[in-house]
Design an enzyme around this catalytic site. Structure first.
Site, PDB file in Angstrom:
ATOM      1  N   SER A  33      15.542  21.846 -16.347  1.00  0.00           N
ATOM      2  CA  SER A  33      14.516  22.568 -16.794  1.00  0.00           C
ATOM      3  C   SER A  33      14.882  24.074 -17.368  1.00  0.00           C
ATOM      4  O   SER A  33      15.977  24.686 -17.145  1.00  0.00           O
ATOM      5  CB  SER A  33      13.487  22.965 -15.489  1.00  0.00           C
ATOM      6  OG  SER A  33      12.738  24.298 -15.435  1.00  0.00           O
ATOM      7  N   ASN A  84      15.362  16.344 -13.912  1.00  0.00           N
ATOM      8  CA  ASN A  84      13.920  15.344 -14.037  1.00  0.00           C
ATOM      9  C   ASN A  84      14.181  14.066 -14.522  1.00  0.00           C
ATOM     10  O   ASN A  84      15.155  13.899 -15.552  1.00  0.00           O
ATOM     11  CB  ASN A  84      13.279  16.126 -14.865  1.00  0.00           C
ATOM     12  CG  ASN A  84      12.824  17.466 -14.372  1.00  0.00           C
ATOM     13  OD1 ASN A  84      12.440  17.555 -12.967  1.00  0.00           O
ATOM     14  ND2 ASN A  84      12.573  18.448 -15.223  1.00  0.00           N
ATOM     15  N   LYS A 144      -0.388  -3.524 -39.597  1.00  0.00           N
ATOM     16  CA  LYS A 144       0.814  -3.469 -39.373  1.00  0.00           C
ATOM     17  C   LYS A 144       1.470  -2.342 -38.628  1.00  0.00           C
ATOM     18  O   LYS A 144       2.701  -2.262 -37.778  1.00  0.00           O
ATOM     19  CB  LYS A 144       1.826  -3.409 -40.831  1.00  0.00           C
ATOM     20  CG  LYS A 144       1.653  -5.019 -41.405  1.00  0.00           C
ATOM     21  CD  LYS A 144       2.236  -4.962 -42.787  1.00  0.00           C
ATOM     22  CE  LYS A 144       1.119  -4.483 -43.637  1.00  0.00           C
ATOM     23  NZ  LYS A 144      -0.150  -5.274 -43.843  1.00  0.00           N
ATOM     24  N   LYS A 201      16.460  22.003 -11.373  1.00  0.00           N
ATOM     25  CA  LYS A 201      15.878  20.706 -11.611  1.00  0.00           C
ATOM     26  C   LYS A 201      16.819  19.762 -12.376  1.00  0.00           C
ATOM     27  O   LYS A 201      17.457  20.011 -13.136  1.00  0.00           O
ATOM     28  CB  LYS A 201      14.794  21.043 -12.679  1.00  0.00           C
ATOM     29  CG  LYS A 201      13.473  21.867 -11.839  1.00  0.00           C
ATOM     30  CD  LYS A 201      12.739  21.095 -10.960  1.00  0.00           C
ATOM     31  CE  LYS A 201      11.935  20.030 -11.596  1.00  0.00           C
ATOM     32  NZ  LYS A 201      10.780  19.718 -11.081  1.00  0.00           N
ATOM     33  N   HIS A 219       0.890  -1.083  -0.130  1.00  0.00           N
ATOM     34  CA  HIS A 219      -0.052   0.048   0.036  1.00  0.00           C
ATOM     35  C   HIS A 219       0.939   1.279  -0.019  1.00  0.00           C
ATOM     36  O   HIS A 219       0.338   2.247   0.496  1.00  0.00           O
ATOM     37  CB  HIS A 219      -0.873   0.001   1.195  1.00  0.00           C
ATOM     38  CG  HIS A 219      -1.604  -1.303   1.399  1.00  0.00           C
ATOM     39  ND1 HIS A 219      -2.837  -1.560   0.927  1.00  0.00           N
ATOM     40  CD2 HIS A 219      -1.279  -2.229   2.128  1.00  0.00           C
ATOM     41  CE1 HIS A 219      -3.249  -2.821   1.128  1.00  0.00           C
ATOM     42  NE2 HIS A 219      -2.435  -3.354   2.217  1.00  0.00           N
ATOM     43  N   GLU A 259      10.119   8.581 -16.915  1.00  0.00           N
ATOM     44  CA  GLU A 259       8.714   9.191 -17.377  1.00  0.00           C
ATOM     45  C   GLU A 259       8.178   8.609 -18.602  1.00  0.00           C
ATOM     46  O   GLU A 259       7.004   8.391 -19.020  1.00  0.00           O
ATOM     47  CB  GLU A 259       8.511  10.638 -17.208  1.00  0.00           C
ATOM     48  CG  GLU A 259       8.791  11.077 -15.810  1.00  0.00           C
ATOM     49  CD  GLU A 259       9.074  12.624 -15.568  1.00  0.00           C
ATOM     50  OE1 GLU A 259       8.240  13.215 -16.200  1.00  0.00           O
ATOM     51  OE2 GLU A 259      10.168  13.039 -14.804  1.00  0.00           O
TER      52      GLU A 259
END
Ligand code: ARG
Length: 462
Positions: free
Chosen positions: A276, A284, A324, A282, A155, A289
């Site tokens: 970024s 990333n 295809k 940043k 969880h 992703e």
């Protein structure tokens, strides 16, 4: 002028010509188309349907076309609907009547099915090789980081400590099953439709077993109607790609989470990160992703073909020309994703101290404390309750189980003794999971060996 110009007085418009063409997609099948034609021509000559000299001229003419195509210098003309017509029209232009005899006892319906099966057998093998590349990267990481402990989750809540190697091996097994699915898709493609002609077979004495052997298929498709209309082998391949993409999306989701400030378990290599344009700090995990995102597209390819074949009557219908693009896309996408994921895994930096720091939070030892009591004779359900009280106590004091005194433990049960400290040790907790398939060090060593053996065995199947 179309191949069927005899019956027609008017050509289609430029628009419908373009709309009806599959050439932009199926020109990738040129080598398979030529191989199929060579096998067909040789068989026709062996059966006395065409003269040996015509077969020789066809073979020579096709070799010349292939050389131009291999060099990327062939000028495709969209007035030829597909690769089959492109090759045949240039061949006939070059060698005349002999070229015009090639299509004896053959239809583009069995031809396209043959080309596609040959091509997809190859692509399935390519994907199996790429699958092994990713498994290799995961296996190497599992070996390299052996002994590193991180929290195991259910969880997405801290559950029990596990070895990082165990976690990585869970993915190895997923991809090992995917290899099996790809191999099954390759087997599904391995049947020869050539000789089914348009739908019913032909009146010529074709030897379908000869073309089957020449093209390296395992057997001819036994029913001519099925031969020209079956696309199960593509569904199987796209399904195999889809499941593997889903596995990749799960792996990438974890890599993305693990590289957040909140987790800090790994740092992706610069080569697999982007910055970024506005936020200078940043870094990333773009590529993870992107792989996660591409899984949706591949599942889309599967659903699209399923919908295309749904309710199609026998035998060939032009709808099948839509088969295809998605199949090629699914295979291309998965191959790239495998490559990219393997690179990410082998270049990422792992931070064992951050993993251990998190493993120390969230009462990961709780099950083992309950087991401690159960092993001393307390029924497990009762032990579960006792440890629940201890966790509640820690929650109230904002501390960990380790911070409790022996008196705190004994206030809940007099079965607790000084050795409870050992039951709280994460290394010992992990090591104690000795059952087959568990996260204990010894069990994971056995598992690693099994995964490596599966890897070696699968290599031999390429
Ligand atoms: N371009 C076609 C395809 O990809 C080849 C078969 C065409 N057959 C036909 N009867 N129109 O499916």
């Amino acid at each position: 002028m179309a191949l069927w110009s005899g019956r027609f007085e008017e050509d289609v418009s430029d628009f419908t010509q373009r709309f009806g063409a599959s050439l932009p997609v199926d020109k990738r099948l040129y080598a398979q188309d030529i191989a199929g034609s060579v096998a067909h021509a040789q068989m026709l000559a062996a059966q006395g349907v065409i003269a040996a000299k015509d077969a020789a001229a066809i073979e020579k003419g096709l070799a010349a076309i292939q050389a131009v195509m291999d060099a990327g210098e062939f000028e495709f003309d969209i007035n030829n609907e597909d690769i089959h017509m492109s090759v045949e029209s240039v061949l006939t232009e070059a060698i005349g009547d002999a070229g015009a005899r090639l299509h004896t006892g053959r239809s583009r319906n069995d031809q396209v099915a043959t080309d596609t099966r040959l091509y997809m057998k190859q692509r399935a093998s390519d994907l199996m090789a790429a699958n092994l590349g990713l498994r290799e990267a995961l296996l190497e990481a599992a070996e390299k980081h052996f002994g590193v402990i991180l929290p195991g989750y259910t969880h997405l809540q801290h559950a029990q400590p596990v070895l990082l190697s165990h976690h990585l091996l869970a993915y190895v097994w997923m991809f090992t099953r995917d290899f099996e699915r790809l191999a099954a898709a390759r087997t599904a493609a391995d049947a020869n439709p050539l000789g089914a002609a348009a739908l019913a077979g032909t009146t010529y004495p074709l030897d379908r077993f000869a073309t089957t052997a020449a093209l390296g298929f395992s057997h001819p498709v036994p029913n001519s109607l099925d031969a020209v209309s079956d696309r199960d082998f593509l569904l199987d391949l796209i399904y195999a790609c889809s499941v593997s993409c889903l596995h990749l999306s799960r792996l990438c989701e974890e890599l993305i989470l693990w590289s957040t400030v909140e987790f800090g378990f790994i740092t992706m290599a610069d080569a697999y990160s982007t910055g970024s344009s506005i936020m200078p700090q940043k870094k990333n995990p773009d590529f993870a992703e992107l792989i996660r995102g591409k899984s949706g597209r591949v599942v889309g390819d599967l659903v699209a073909l399923m919908m295309t074949v749904k309710s199609l009557p026998l035998a060939y219908n032009k709808d099948l020309q839509e088969d295809k693009e998605g199949a090629l896309d699914a295979a291309d996408t998965l191959e790239d994703c495998y490559l990219c994921a393997a690179g990410m895994i082998s270049t990422m930096a792992v931070h064992p101290e951050a993993m251990m720091a998190q493993a120390k939070k969230g009462y990961l030892a709780a099950t083992d404390v309950a087991d401690y009591l159960a092993k001393k004779g307390m029924p497990f359900r009762r032990a579960h309750e006792v440890v629940g009280h201890l966790v509640l106590l820690c929650d109230k004091r904002s501390c960990d189980l380790e911070d409790l005194t022996l008196a705190d433990f004994q206030a809940e049960s007099d079965l607790f003794e000084a050795d409870i400290v050992e039951a709280l040790n994460l290394e010992a907790i992990v090591a104690a999971r000795t059952t087959y398939g568990g996260t204990g060090h010894e069990a994971v060593k056995v598992q690693l060996e099994e995964a490596q053996a599966a890897q070696a065995a699968d290599h031999a199947r390429l």
